[in-house]
Scaffold this active site. Structure first.
Site, PDB file in Angstrom:
ATOM      1  N   ALA A  67     -25.743  16.028  -7.536  1.00 45.08           N
ATOM      2  CA  ALA A  67     -25.057  15.434  -6.159  1.00 45.08           C
ATOM      3  C   ALA A  67     -23.686  16.128  -5.871  1.00 45.08           C
ATOM      4  CB  ALA A  67     -25.070  14.052  -6.241  1.00 45.08           C
ATOM      5  N   GLY A  68     -23.588  16.229  -4.628  1.00 44.98           N
ATOM      6  CA  GLY A  68     -22.234  16.894  -4.017  1.00 44.98           C
ATOM      7  C   GLY A  68     -22.322  18.148  -3.713  1.00 44.98           C
ATOM      8  N   ASN A 105     -11.911  17.387  -7.703  1.00 47.55           N
ATOM      9  CA  ASN A 105     -12.349  16.938  -6.229  1.00 47.55           C
ATOM     10  C   ASN A 105     -11.769  15.299  -5.875  1.00 47.55           C
ATOM     11  OD1 ASN A 105     -14.648  15.009  -5.260  1.00 47.55           O
ATOM     12  ND2 ASN A 105     -15.416  16.150  -7.385  1.00 47.55           N
ATOM     13  N   PHE A 142     -16.891  10.964  -0.619  1.00 43.43           N
ATOM     14  CA  PHE A 142     -18.075  10.931   0.423  1.00 43.43           C
ATOM     15  C   PHE A 142     -18.043  11.175   1.686  1.00 43.43           C
ATOM     16  CE2 PHE A 142     -19.373   7.121  -2.507  1.00 43.43           C
ATOM     17  CZ  PHE A 142     -19.924   7.961  -3.475  1.00 43.43           C
ATOM     18  N   ASN A 162     -28.578  10.746  -3.514  1.00 41.33           N
ATOM     19  CA  ASN A 162     -27.565  10.128  -4.251  1.00 41.33           C
ATOM     20  C   ASN A 162     -26.960   9.106  -3.266  1.00 41.33           C
ATOM     21  OD1 ASN A 162     -24.405   9.896  -4.559  1.00 41.33           O
ATOM     22  ND2 ASN A 162     -25.484  10.523  -6.638  1.00 41.33           N
ATOM     23  N   ASN A 177     -25.064   5.596  -7.190  1.00 37.60           N
ATOM     24  CA  ASN A 177     -24.131   6.062  -7.722  1.00 37.60           C
ATOM     25  C   ASN A 177     -22.796   5.062  -7.459  1.00 37.60           C
ATOM     26  OD1 ASN A 177     -21.554   7.529  -8.140  1.00 37.60           O
ATOM     27  ND2 ASN A 177     -21.502   8.807  -6.414  1.00 37.60           N
ATOM     28  N   SER A 207     -18.284   7.498  -8.630  1.00 40.04           N
ATOM     29  CA  SER A 207     -17.326   8.367  -7.977  1.00 40.04           C
ATOM     30  C   SER A 207     -15.950   7.868  -8.336  1.00 40.04           C
ATOM     31  CB  SER A 207     -17.582   8.610  -6.408  1.00 40.04           C
ATOM     32  OG  SER A 207     -16.482   9.325  -5.870  1.00 40.04           O
ATOM     33  N   ASN A 267     -13.548   8.497  -6.332  1.00 38.25           N
ATOM     34  CA  ASN A 267     -12.662   8.897  -5.023  1.00 38.25           C
ATOM     35  C   ASN A 267     -13.042   7.681  -3.891  1.00 38.25           C
ATOM     36  OD1 ASN A 267     -11.895  11.385  -6.202  1.00 38.25           O
ATOM     37  ND2 ASN A 267     -13.701  12.150  -6.017  1.00 38.25           N
ATOM     38  N   THR A 268     -13.734   6.889  -4.191  1.00 38.05           N
ATOM     39  CA  THR A 268     -13.994   5.624  -3.182  1.00 38.05           C
ATOM     40  C   THR A 268     -13.196   4.440  -3.902  1.00 38.05           C
ATOM     41  OG1 THR A 268     -15.965   6.610  -2.248  1.00 38.05           O
ATOM     42  CG2 THR A 268     -15.344   4.130  -1.899  1.00 38.05           C
ATOM     43  N   LYS A 280     -26.219   6.109 -11.658  1.00 38.37           N
ATOM     44  CA  LYS A 280     -25.511   7.385 -12.208  1.00 38.37           C
ATOM     45  C   LYS A 280     -23.756   6.549 -12.663  1.00 38.37           C
ATOM     46  CE  LYS A 280     -23.469  11.635 -11.093  1.00 38.37           C
ATOM     47  NZ  LYS A 280     -23.613  12.798 -10.257  1.00 38.37           N
ATOM     48  N   THR A 316     -23.378  12.373 -16.514  1.00 37.95           N
ATOM     49  CA  THR A 316     -22.338  11.776 -15.958  1.00 37.95           C
ATOM     50  C   THR A 316     -21.692  12.204 -14.687  1.00 37.95           C
ATOM     51  OG1 THR A 316     -20.377  12.771 -17.170  1.00 37.95           O
ATOM     52  CG2 THR A 316     -21.410  10.636 -18.340  1.00 37.95           C
ATOM     53  N   ASN A 317     -21.076  11.009 -13.898  1.00 39.89           N
ATOM     54  CA  ASN A 317     -20.131  11.641 -12.839  1.00 39.89           C
ATOM     55  C   ASN A 317     -18.759  12.506 -13.402  1.00 39.89           C
ATOM     56  OD1 ASN A 317     -19.003  11.832 -10.258  1.00 39.89           O
ATOM     57  ND2 ASN A 317     -20.339   9.995  -9.858  1.00 39.89           N
ATOM     58  N   TYR A 324     -23.450  21.195 -11.131  1.00 43.62           N
ATOM     59  CA  TYR A 324     -22.487  21.526  -9.954  1.00 43.62           C
ATOM     60  C   TYR A 324     -21.614  22.717 -10.170  1.00 43.62           C
ATOM     61  CZ  TYR A 324     -19.827  20.851  -5.627  1.00 43.62           C
ATOM     62  OH  TYR A 324     -19.099  21.013  -4.384  1.00 43.62           O
TER      63      TYR A 324
HETATM   64  C1  LIG Z   1     -17.070  18.633  -4.951  1.00 37.44           C
HETATM   65  C2  LIG Z   1     -17.759  17.735  -5.783  1.00 37.44           C
HETATM   66  C3  LIG Z   1     -18.458  16.508  -5.062  1.00 37.44           C
HETATM   67  C4  LIG Z   1     -19.299  15.548  -5.701  1.00 37.44           C
HETATM   68  N1  LIG Z   1     -19.914  14.582  -5.147  1.00 37.44           N
HETATM   69  C5  LIG Z   1     -20.743  14.021  -5.769  1.00 37.44           C
HETATM   70  C6  LIG Z   1     -21.438  12.873  -4.868  1.00 37.44           C
HETATM   71  O1  LIG Z   1     -21.267  12.734  -3.829  1.00 37.44           O
HETATM   72  N2  LIG Z   1     -22.007  11.817  -5.672  1.00 37.44           N
HETATM   73  C7  LIG Z   1     -22.263  11.898  -7.056  1.00 37.44           C
HETATM   74  O2  LIG Z   1     -22.702  11.020  -7.656  1.00 37.44           O
HETATM   75  N3  LIG Z   1     -21.638  13.024  -7.743  1.00 37.44           N
HETATM   76  C8  LIG Z   1     -20.841  13.928  -7.130  1.00 37.44           C
HETATM   77  N4  LIG Z   1     -20.175  14.766  -7.632  1.00 37.44           N
HETATM   78  C9  LIG Z   1     -20.327  14.933  -9.279  1.00 37.44           C
HETATM   79  C10 LIG Z   1     -21.625  15.795  -9.490  1.00 37.44           C
HETATM   80  O3  LIG Z   1     -22.896  15.438  -9.165  1.00 37.44           O
HETATM   81  C11 LIG Z   1     -21.469  15.860 -11.267  1.00 37.44           C
HETATM   82  O4  LIG Z   1     -21.957  14.677 -11.663  1.00 37.44           O
HETATM   83  C12 LIG Z   1     -20.173  16.394 -11.806  1.00 37.44           C
HETATM   84  O5  LIG Z   1     -19.539  17.281 -11.177  1.00 37.44           O
HETATM   85  C13 LIG Z   1     -20.279  16.922 -13.115  1.00 37.44           C
HETATM   86  O6  LIG Z   1     -21.279  17.913 -13.380  1.00 37.44           O
HETATM   87  P1  LIG Z   1     -20.736  19.643 -13.610  1.00 37.44           P
HETATM   88  O7  LIG Z   1     -19.667  19.522 -14.751  1.00 37.44           O
HETATM   89  O8  LIG Z   1     -21.939  20.533 -13.534  1.00 37.44           O
HETATM   90  O9  LIG Z   1     -20.006  19.683 -12.254  1.00 37.44           O
HETATM   91  C14 LIG Z   1     -19.298  16.062  -7.078  1.00 37.44           C
HETATM   92  C15 LIG Z   1     -18.815  16.670  -7.870  1.00 37.44           C
HETATM   93  C16 LIG Z   1     -17.867  17.722  -7.302  1.00 37.44           C
HETATM   94  C17 LIG Z   1     -17.258  18.890  -7.966  1.00 37.44           C
END
Ligand SMILES: Cc1cc2nc3c(=O)[nH]c(=O)nc-3n(C[C@H](O)[C@H](O)[C@H](O)COP(=O)(O)O)c2cc1C
Length: 382
Positions: free
Chosen positions: A69-70, A118, A122, A151, A184, A187, A189-190, A230, A258-259, A334
């Site tokens: 997601a994201g 980040n 949202f 998500n 989710n 996060s 950030n909310t 999540k 995880t997130n 991501y």
């Molecule tokens: C810029 C950014 C935006 C993200 N937005 C979301 C989101 O909207 N919802 C969510 O569940 N996770 C979000 N994530 C978390 C990712 O889905 C993921 O769980 C997290 O980055 C760990 O994976 P990674 O190490 O491969 O990046 C975001 C991550 C990044 C870097």
């Protein structure tokens, strides 16, 4: 592409604003994948040639690796992800109401540590526009050939005590177009979102979403859609036990672990230290071990009897293999795409294929949770 990306693109990315270069890459992928010739070229270059089929949530995945997601919050490049060979696509986070997210800059790259921080908050088109967009996409182009996940986040303007209705409205609007839903509640950030991971709040969100599932499946005469939750990597052991227990009892079909984390490891350089000092969630290489450890714990708590989707710090086939050993049946990334480029999928899937061949397991399914089986075998021999 691996070496080309590392030598040419990655150094160039360092001088661009993270969010701008992300938007440009997404736009380029969307435009390239609107042309059949480019789609064929992308597939030729990046699509894995190996299959590691796995059936979960009522569908067969060609291999276990999808986007987290994201990465494509607005479902802008669906055909692009398919062409690059991802086995599934998670769009969003999507909230009931459209929102701009936090003020920019809000995404920071720590290149030496292969990490991102980040605090997007949202930013997304909202449930109504996203549903209209998906409807048009499916009418004109068709459903993606791989499972499409969504998500679900909470709108910032919605009070915490009204969260359940916010998630349920988004799910209702997207229900027809999406195969799997992820609640989710993790996060960072909310404001206060992570409080929703706890008992009664989580239970009421899951109950509302299950209500939507039942109503919509009766209305459309089709099966209910899998519902996952999540979680954050920052939960204590007691909190993790409680979340798993609540989510399972409330009827969730699995968990995404995880997130991003609010914890900070030691950065690899002084420029990375500045990034690590930013407020927000940290992802990428420094998250790898913590998120894999969470997968281990969930697998133990559930005796390997509940699907775990592993995400956090996957940069290579070895990272992915460790998560499978810990108990993950599907994987997502991501940050890995930011640092390793579009070739990540092929290198992970081909690498996993090789590791499976070298292992005692004959199918990918058998390998899931192998580190638990192996440690039990060692204990048994002692
Ligand atoms: C810029 C950014 C935006 C993200 N937005 C979301 C989101 O909207 N919802 C969510 O569940 N996770 C979000 N994530 C978390 C990712 O889905 C993921 O769980 C997290 O980055 C760990 O994976 P990674 O190490 O491969 O990046 C975001 C991550 C990044 C870097």
């Amino acid at each position: 592409m691996g070496i080309g990306y590392r030598v040419l693109v990655r150094p160039a990315l360092r001088v661009f604003d993270s969010e701008k270069s992300h938007s440009r890459a997404l736009r380029a992928l969307r435009i390239a994948s609107s042309n059949p010739l480019f789609r064929a070229t992308l597939s030729l270059l990046y699509k894995p040639r190996k299959h590691l089929p796995i059936t979960r949530f009522g569908q067969t995945y060609q291999h276990p690796f999808g986007i987290a997601a994201g990465l494509d919050k607005k479902a802008e490049a669906l055909r692009g992800w398919e062409s690059l060979g991802l086995a599934f696509i998670e769009i969003g986070g999507i909230t009931q109401h459209e929102q701009d997210g936090n003020p920019k800059p809000r995404m920071f790259r720590a290149s030496n540590s292969m990490a991102l921080v980040n605090r997007m908050g949202f930013n997304n088109a909202g449930s109504e526009k996203t549903a209209t967009f998906l409807k048009t996409h499916i009418t004109n182009i068709g459903k993606p050939s791989v499972p499409l996940w969504a998500n679900l986040g909470k709108s910032k303007i919605t009070p915490l005590e009204e969260s359940a209705a916010d998630y349920a409205t988004t799910m209702t609007r997207l229900w027809k177009y999406v195969d799997v839903f992820v609640i989710n509640v993790s996060s960072p950030n909310t404001p206060n979102l992570r409080e929703l991971q706890h008992d009664s709040a989580l239970e009421s969100i899951i109950n509302s979403c299950r209500g939507v599932n039942q109503t919509m499946s009766e209305k459309h005469g089709t099966a209910q859609k899998p519902l996952l939750v999540k979680i954050a990597p920052d939960l204590t052991d007691d909190q993790l036990h409680a979340v798993v227990k609540t989510a399972r009892l409330a009827g969730c079909d699995g968990i995404v672990a995880t997130n991003t984390t609010v914890e900070r490891s030691t950065p690899s350089s002084s420029s990375d230290a500045k990034v690590f000092a930013e407020t927000g969630g940290l992802s990428g290489a420094p998250l790898l071990n913590r998120s894999t450890e969470m997968i281990h714990k969930i697998y133990q708590i559930t005796d390997g009897d509940w699907p775990i989707v592993g995400v956090g710090g996957i940069m290579s086939a070895q990272d992915a293999w460790e998560k499978i050993g810990a108990g993950a049946c599907l994987l997502q990334a991501y940050s890995g795409f930011v640092f390793e480029g579009a070739g990540l999928t092929k290198s992970v899937v081909h690498g996993l294929h090789k590791k499976l061949r070298e292992s005692p397991y004959s199918t990918f399914e058998e390998a899931i949770g192998f580190s638990h089986t192996e440690s039990r075998a060692i204990q048994g021999n002692e």
